[in-house]
Design a protein around this motif. Structure first.
Motif, short mmCIF file in Angstrom:
data_model
loop_
_atom_site.label_atom_id
_atom_site.label_comp_id
_atom_site.label_asym_id
_atom_site.label_seq_id
_atom_site.Cartn_x
_atom_site.Cartn_y
_atom_site.Cartn_z
N GLU A 1 -29.04 -4.83 -53.44
CA GLU A 1 -30.38 -5.43 -53.38
C GLU A 1 -30.37 -6.79 -53.99
OE1 GLU A 1 -34.32 -4.53 -55.76
OE2 GLU A 1 -33.93 -2.91 -54.05
N LEU A 2 -29.55 -6.91 -55.10
CA LEU A 2 -29.46 -8.58 -55.94
C LEU A 2 -28.26 -9.16 -55.35
CD1 LEU A 2 -30.98 -7.43 -59.41
CD2 LEU A 2 -31.99 -8.48 -57.41
N HIS A 3 -27.43 -8.76 -54.44
CA HIS A 3 -26.48 -9.58 -53.74
C HIS A 3 -26.32 -8.97 -52.53
CE1 HIS A 3 -22.34 -11.39 -53.98
NE2 HIS A 3 -22.12 -10.43 -53.00
N PRO A 4 -27.50 -9.45 -51.46
CA PRO A 4 -27.37 -9.01 -50.39
C PRO A 4 -26.52 -9.66 -49.56
CG PRO A 4 -29.16 -10.56 -50.93
CD PRO A 4 -28.56 -10.31 -52.21
N LYS A 5 -26.49 -9.18 -48.02
CA LYS A 5 -25.61 -9.70 -47.04
C LYS A 5 -25.34 -11.21 -47.07
CE LYS A 5 -25.41 -9.30 -41.99
NZ LYS A 5 -26.04 -8.86 -41.06
N PRO A 6 -26.19 -12.05 -47.26
CA PRO A 6 -26.00 -13.42 -47.12
C PRO A 6 -24.92 -13.97 -47.94
CG PRO A 6 -28.29 -13.18 -46.95
CD PRO A 6 -27.83 -11.85 -47.12
N PHE A 7 -24.72 -13.44 -49.10
CA PHE A 7 -23.75 -13.88 -49.99
C PHE A 7 -22.29 -13.24 -50.10
CE2 PHE A 7 -28.15 -14.16 -51.96
CZ PHE A 7 -28.08 -15.33 -52.33
N MET A 8 -22.01 -12.47 -49.08
CA MET A 8 -21.09 -12.12 -48.71
C MET A 8 -20.05 -12.83 -48.08
SD MET A 8 -20.75 -8.32 -46.44
CE MET A 8 -19.33 -8.99 -45.41
N ARG A 9 -18.82 -13.05 -49.07
CA ARG A 9 -17.77 -13.94 -48.71
C ARG A 9 -16.84 -13.43 -47.62
NH1 ARG A 9 -17.89 -19.15 -51.77
NH2 ARG A 9 -19.85 -18.64 -53.24
N LEU A 10 -16.53 -14.12 -46.63
CA LEU A 10 -15.68 -14.11 -45.56
C LEU A 10 -14.11 -14.30 -45.81
CD1 LEU A 10 -17.91 -14.67 -42.59
CD2 LEU A 10 -17.76 -12.60 -43.78
N GLY A 11 -13.45 -14.10 -44.85
CA GLY A 11 -11.82 -14.26 -45.25
C GLY A 11 -11.44 -15.80 -45.52
N ASP A 12 -12.35 -16.91 -45.08
CA ASP A 12 -12.13 -18.18 -45.24
C ASP A 12 -12.83 -18.58 -46.68
OD1 ASP A 12 -14.89 -18.16 -44.80
OD2 ASP A 12 -14.82 -19.68 -43.13
N GLY A 13 -13.23 -17.70 -47.51
CA GLY A 13 -13.97 -18.23 -48.78
C GLY A 13 -15.50 -18.47 -48.81
N GLN A 14 -15.97 -18.94 -47.32
CA GLN A 14 -17.55 -19.11 -47.22
C GLN A 14 -18.27 -17.77 -47.28
OE1 GLN A 14 -17.81 -22.00 -44.41
NE2 GLN A 14 -16.92 -23.97 -45.84
N SER A 15 -19.42 -17.94 -47.65
CA SER A 15 -20.39 -16.93 -47.56
C SER A 15 -21.02 -17.24 -46.08
CB SER A 15 -21.45 -16.74 -48.78
OG SER A 15 -22.33 -17.79 -48.80
N LEU A 16 -21.78 -16.15 -45.92
CA LEU A 16 -22.75 -16.32 -44.54
C LEU A 16 -23.58 -17.32 -44.78
CD1 LEU A 16 -22.75 -12.44 -43.78
CD2 LEU A 16 -21.67 -14.18 -42.21
N LEU A 17 -24.17 -17.25 -46.16
CA LEU A 17 -25.57 -18.22 -46.20
C LEU A 17 -24.87 -19.57 -46.26
CD1 LEU A 17 -28.00 -18.94 -47.35
CD2 LEU A 17 -27.41 -18.59 -49.91
N GLN A 18 -23.60 -19.79 -46.82
CA GLN A 18 -23.16 -21.08 -46.88
C GLN A 18 -23.01 -21.62 -45.28
OE1 GLN A 18 -19.93 -20.62 -49.49
NE2 GLN A 18 -20.97 -21.75 -51.01
#
Length: 471
Positions: free
Chosen positions: A22-39
């Motif tokens: 809830e306080l670390h939702p999906k947009p903040f997930m980091r992918l393999g290249d180190g960037q988050s979905l939000l970034q």
């Protein structure tokens, strides 16, 4: 006539538990290249022609983390502004308040491009072309949505029946049989959840189809606090007024009722990354179909997705499994039922279990803290304070604290004393003492905090001063 991207950043991401909380939702997930979905969403928006400003609607508790994410990638110093919700009310109120704000600041004929913070788009060139087409339609007063040409029958997406640029109807997530029928007809597109319209046009639709949402968000915005600085604006929605706004999605409140809806059909490499099976497809499998992030030893294993960045995974004689290991929770699921992970999240939330809400590492505007160990009457944390970071001047009723500096320099207020503490030095703070921690240096401050007392909850805190507005 500039284009204003609106990034909607929130949600629970329940299908991607235990990484998403809830306080670390999906947009903040980091992918393999180190960037988050939000970034990635931010960079995708910044790269579009004519974009000079990005508005993000997010939760108040996610603001500082969102700001940090943007700061890492905003090398062109694109102007950013934020609308901060005290709690979620779904996408319709978020779009309504964003449109009201855009009309105030940029004028009612400004074009808005509404983007989700947690989607992937692989083809930026095709995306930019689709946005250009949508922008032209939007300037004629249309409410434009983006339909994705389906790559196969998918039961996890809603569909749009189209006739050229006209929307015939919206369809809920179908059965597999219906999805196959839709794909074969070539008249149905996946509903991307992205939109384009002028502020004037979407506010017209709210007045016609969801007047209560329009009126309540307008009243809320009028009574909310606005803070501004060079290249940056923050609107913090007043909680009591926002509580009166009805919760609804933009699809239900507006799109399914709108007679001025149009669609841009496109193939842009879109995915909503809505399950662990979808996430696994972002990496390359080995000869046995396995995908591994972290360290794993496999024997007679096939078609599995294994993620562990802290511990070694050993797997023997299994197939079609998803294993996601985090410091405080482990998920094991059949990869063909990865959509059902949301039921585990829902059960945790119903029980009030903290694993649905946060990770052991918590992000704060000044840095992070990680709970290393806890038990009856004690808790041990690792605290990291960014250069210039400053915790609030505070006091605890029920616990005392012992601070030991591991690296960097700490400036400490402890009761009536103010002192500097270097590596391997410490200070003891009795319960009831006012205290503050600050990093006056140019490198991260790392310290260990040992709490002891009869109650160690995070709500045992009285703030007297806070540079982040949390008093």
């Amino acid at each position: 006539m500039s284009l204003t991207p609106i990034i909607l950043c929130g949600g629970a991401g329940s299908r991607l538990w235990p990484v998403s909380r809830e306080l670390h939702p999906k947009p903040f997930m980091r992918l393999g290249d180190g960037q988050s979905l939000l970034q990635k969403a931010f960079l995708r928006a910044v790269a579009l022609p004519g974009v000079e400003h990005i508005l993000t609607v997010t939760n108040r508790e996610l603001f500082f983390k969102t700001e940090d994410e943007f700061r890492e990638v905003n090398h062109g110093n694109c102007a950013t502004s934020f609308i901060l919700e005290p709690f979620g009310r779904n996408t319709a109120p978020a779009v309504a308040v964003a449109a009201l704000r855009v009309a105030q600041v940029h004028g009612p004929d400004s074009v808005m491009l509404v983007l989700a913070a947690d989607h992937l788009i692989a083809d930026q060139v095709a995306f930019a072309a689709a946005v250009k087409q949508a922008e032209a339609l939007a300037r004629t007063g249309k409410i434009v949505t983006f339909g994705i040409r389906p790559e196969g029958p998918e039961t996890g997406y809603g569909y749009i029946e189209v006739n050229g640029t006209d929307v015939v109807r919206f369809v809920e997530k179908p059965s597999l049989e219906k999805a196959r029928e839709y794909v074969e007809s070539q008249r149905f597109m996946w509903n991307s959840g992205m939109f384009c319209f002028t502020a004037r046009a979407i506010l017209r639709e709210f007045r016609q189809h969801a007047l209560d949402i329009f009126s309540a968000t307008e009243a809320c915005l009028a009574g909310s606090r606005v803070a501004e600085a060079t290249g940056w604006t923050q609107v913090e929605l007043e909680a009591n007024a926002f509580a009166k706004v009805r919760e609804d999605s933009i699809d239900y409140a507006i799109m399914e009722k709108c007679t001025e809806a149009a669609v841009v059909t496109c193939s842009i490499g879109w995915s909503d990354v809505g399950s662990w099976a979808a996430v696994s497809e972002l990496s390359v499998p080995d000869a046995n179909g396995n995908r591994v992030e972290g360290e794993a030893l496999l024997h007679d294993v096939a078609n599995c997705y294994l993620v562990s960045h802290d511990r070694l995974i050993g797997a023997v004689g299994v197939e079609d499994l998803i294993v996601i290991d985090t410091p405080d929770a482990l998920l094991v699921a059949n990869r063909h039922r990865s959509q059902d992970v949301k039921h585990v999240y829902a059960a945790l939330k119903a029980q009030g279990h903290e694993a649905h809400r946060w990770h052991r590492t918590m992000h704060r505007p000044w840095g992070t803290y990680t709970v290393l160990e806890e038990g009856p009457r004690f808790k041990i944390k690792r605290i990291e304070v960014k250069p210039g970071g400053r915790l609030s001047l505070q006091m605890h009723h029920h616990r005392s604290e012992h601070w030991i500096v591991v690296s960097g320099m700490a400036k400490v207020v402890n009761g009536e004393k103010e002192m500097f503490i270097s590596t391997n030095e410490s200070t003891y703070i009795p319960a009831g003492h006012k205290h503050r921690l600050e990093n006056p240096g140019v490198v991260d401050l790392v310290m260990i905090e040992v709490q002891s007392g009869e109650y160690l909850g995070e709500d045992d805190i009285v703030r007297f001063e806070d540079v982040y507005g949390r008093t």
